[in-house]
Write a protein that holds these residues in place. Structure first.
Motif, PDB file in Angstrom:
ATOM      1  N   ALA A  47     -36.921  25.231 128.918  1.00 35.09           N
ATOM      2  CA  ALA A  47     -35.899  25.315 130.112  1.00 35.09           C
ATOM      3  C   ALA A  47     -34.419  25.627 129.640  1.00 35.09           C
ATOM      4  O   ALA A  47     -34.183  26.315 130.513  1.00 35.09           O
ATOM      5  N   ALA A  48     -34.448  25.053 128.420  1.00 33.48           N
ATOM      6  CA  ALA A  48     -32.945  25.817 127.909  1.00 33.48           C
ATOM      7  C   ALA A  48     -32.937  26.849 127.390  1.00 33.48           C
ATOM      8  O   ALA A  48     -31.540  27.548 128.174  1.00 33.48           O
ATOM      9  N   LYS A  49     -33.870  28.203 126.976  1.00 30.67           N
ATOM     10  CA  LYS A  49     -33.554  29.027 126.809  1.00 30.67           C
ATOM     11  C   LYS A  49     -33.603  29.917 128.507  1.00 30.67           C
ATOM     12  O   LYS A  49     -32.930  30.861 128.635  1.00 30.67           O
ATOM     13  N   GLU A  53     -30.343  31.712 129.151  1.00 28.53           N
ATOM     14  CA  GLU A  53     -30.620  33.354 129.658  1.00 28.53           C
ATOM     15  C   GLU A  53     -30.342  33.831 130.962  1.00 28.53           C
ATOM     16  O   GLU A  53     -30.307  35.886 130.892  1.00 28.53           O
ATOM     17  N   LYS A  54     -30.481  33.020 131.671  1.00 30.28           N
ATOM     18  CA  LYS A  54     -29.999  33.207 133.472  1.00 30.28           C
ATOM     19  C   LYS A  54     -31.215  34.315 133.581  1.00 30.28           C
ATOM     20  O   LYS A  54     -31.357  35.371 134.746  1.00 30.28           O
ATOM     21  N   PHE A  86     -26.078  24.441 121.762  1.00 36.07           N
ATOM     22  CA  PHE A  86     -26.986  25.427 120.392  1.00 36.07           C
ATOM     23  C   PHE A  86     -26.844  27.141 121.101  1.00 36.07           C
ATOM     24  O   PHE A  86     -26.529  27.532 120.482  1.00 36.07           O
ATOM     25  N   LEU A  87     -28.314  27.157 122.415  1.00 31.89           N
ATOM     26  CA  LEU A  87     -28.167  28.855 122.174  1.00 31.89           C
ATOM     27  C   LEU A  87     -26.575  28.761 122.872  1.00 31.89           C
ATOM     28  O   LEU A  87     -26.907  30.384 122.875  1.00 31.89           O
ATOM     29  N   MET A  88     -25.595  28.247 124.216  1.00 35.04           N
ATOM     30  CA  MET A  88     -24.855  28.760 124.329  1.00 35.04           C
ATOM     31  C   MET A  88     -23.525  29.403 123.204  1.00 35.04           C
ATOM     32  O   MET A  88     -23.152  29.851 123.544  1.00 35.04           O
ATOM     33  N   ASN A 101     -21.607  26.275 132.645  1.00 30.48           N
ATOM     34  CA  ASN A 101     -22.817  25.786 132.425  1.00 30.48           C
ATOM     35  C   ASN A 101     -23.259  24.170 131.474  1.00 30.48           C
ATOM     36  O   ASN A 101     -23.637  24.076 132.226  1.00 30.48           O
ATOM     37  N   ILE A 102     -21.880  24.062 131.207  1.00 25.86           N
ATOM     38  CA  ILE A 102     -22.241  22.104 130.926  1.00 25.86           C
ATOM     39  C   ILE A 102     -21.887  21.457 132.070  1.00 25.86           C
ATOM     40  O   ILE A 102     -22.775  20.609 132.174  1.00 25.86           O
TER      41      ILE A 102
END
Length: 134
Positions: A47-49, A53-54, A86-88, A101-102
């Motif tokens: 889900a985070a990926k 990556e939108k 982390f990914l952002m 995004n947060i």
């Protein structure tokens, strides 16, 4: 090595260390809920990926995956936030977009918590059946 790839590699190692080599997480594998925890972490990572990556329909897909992970194991809900953060940080974006995004992540988390709360209040006996089959 390119600077961006080096930064990505460092953050990847940090995430791997946090969730794989962490001695406190290994203790959780003693319990029967370990499978639910592992599935929940995996779903939150996906889900985070998707969120960062939108990808196509990223809000709906991230929301549904976080909802599924919440019903797998409630305690792992915050891993979606941590993974996304982390990914952002790896992805280069403006400060305004970062905080936007947060905010979207927090809204997703609060809505998922609210849906889970409603489910627990309205169907408490169903949790006994689910726990029995696990």
């Amino acid at each position: 090595m390119e600077e961006k790839n080096k930064k990505t590699l460092i953050f990847s190692y940090m995430i791997a260390y946090t969730f794989i080599y962490n001695f406190m997480y290994i203790e959780n594998l003693y319990f029967i809920e370990a499978f639910g925890m592992a599935i929940s972490i995996f779903i939150n990572l996906i889900a985070a990926k998707i969120f960062v990556e939108k990808q196509k329909y990223y809000l709906v897909r991230s929301f549904l995956l976080v909802l599924i992970s919440m019903f797998c194991y409630q305690g792992m809900l915050t891993t979606f936030f941590v993974f996304s953060l982390f990914l952002m940080l790896i992805k280069e974006q403006s400060v305004k977009e970062f905080f936007k995004n947060i905010g979207i992540m927090l809204i997703i988390l609060f809505v998922v918590c609210f849906i889970n709360f409603i489910f627990i209040i309205t169907c408490p006996e169903s949790l006994l059946y689910i726990a029995f089959f696990i």
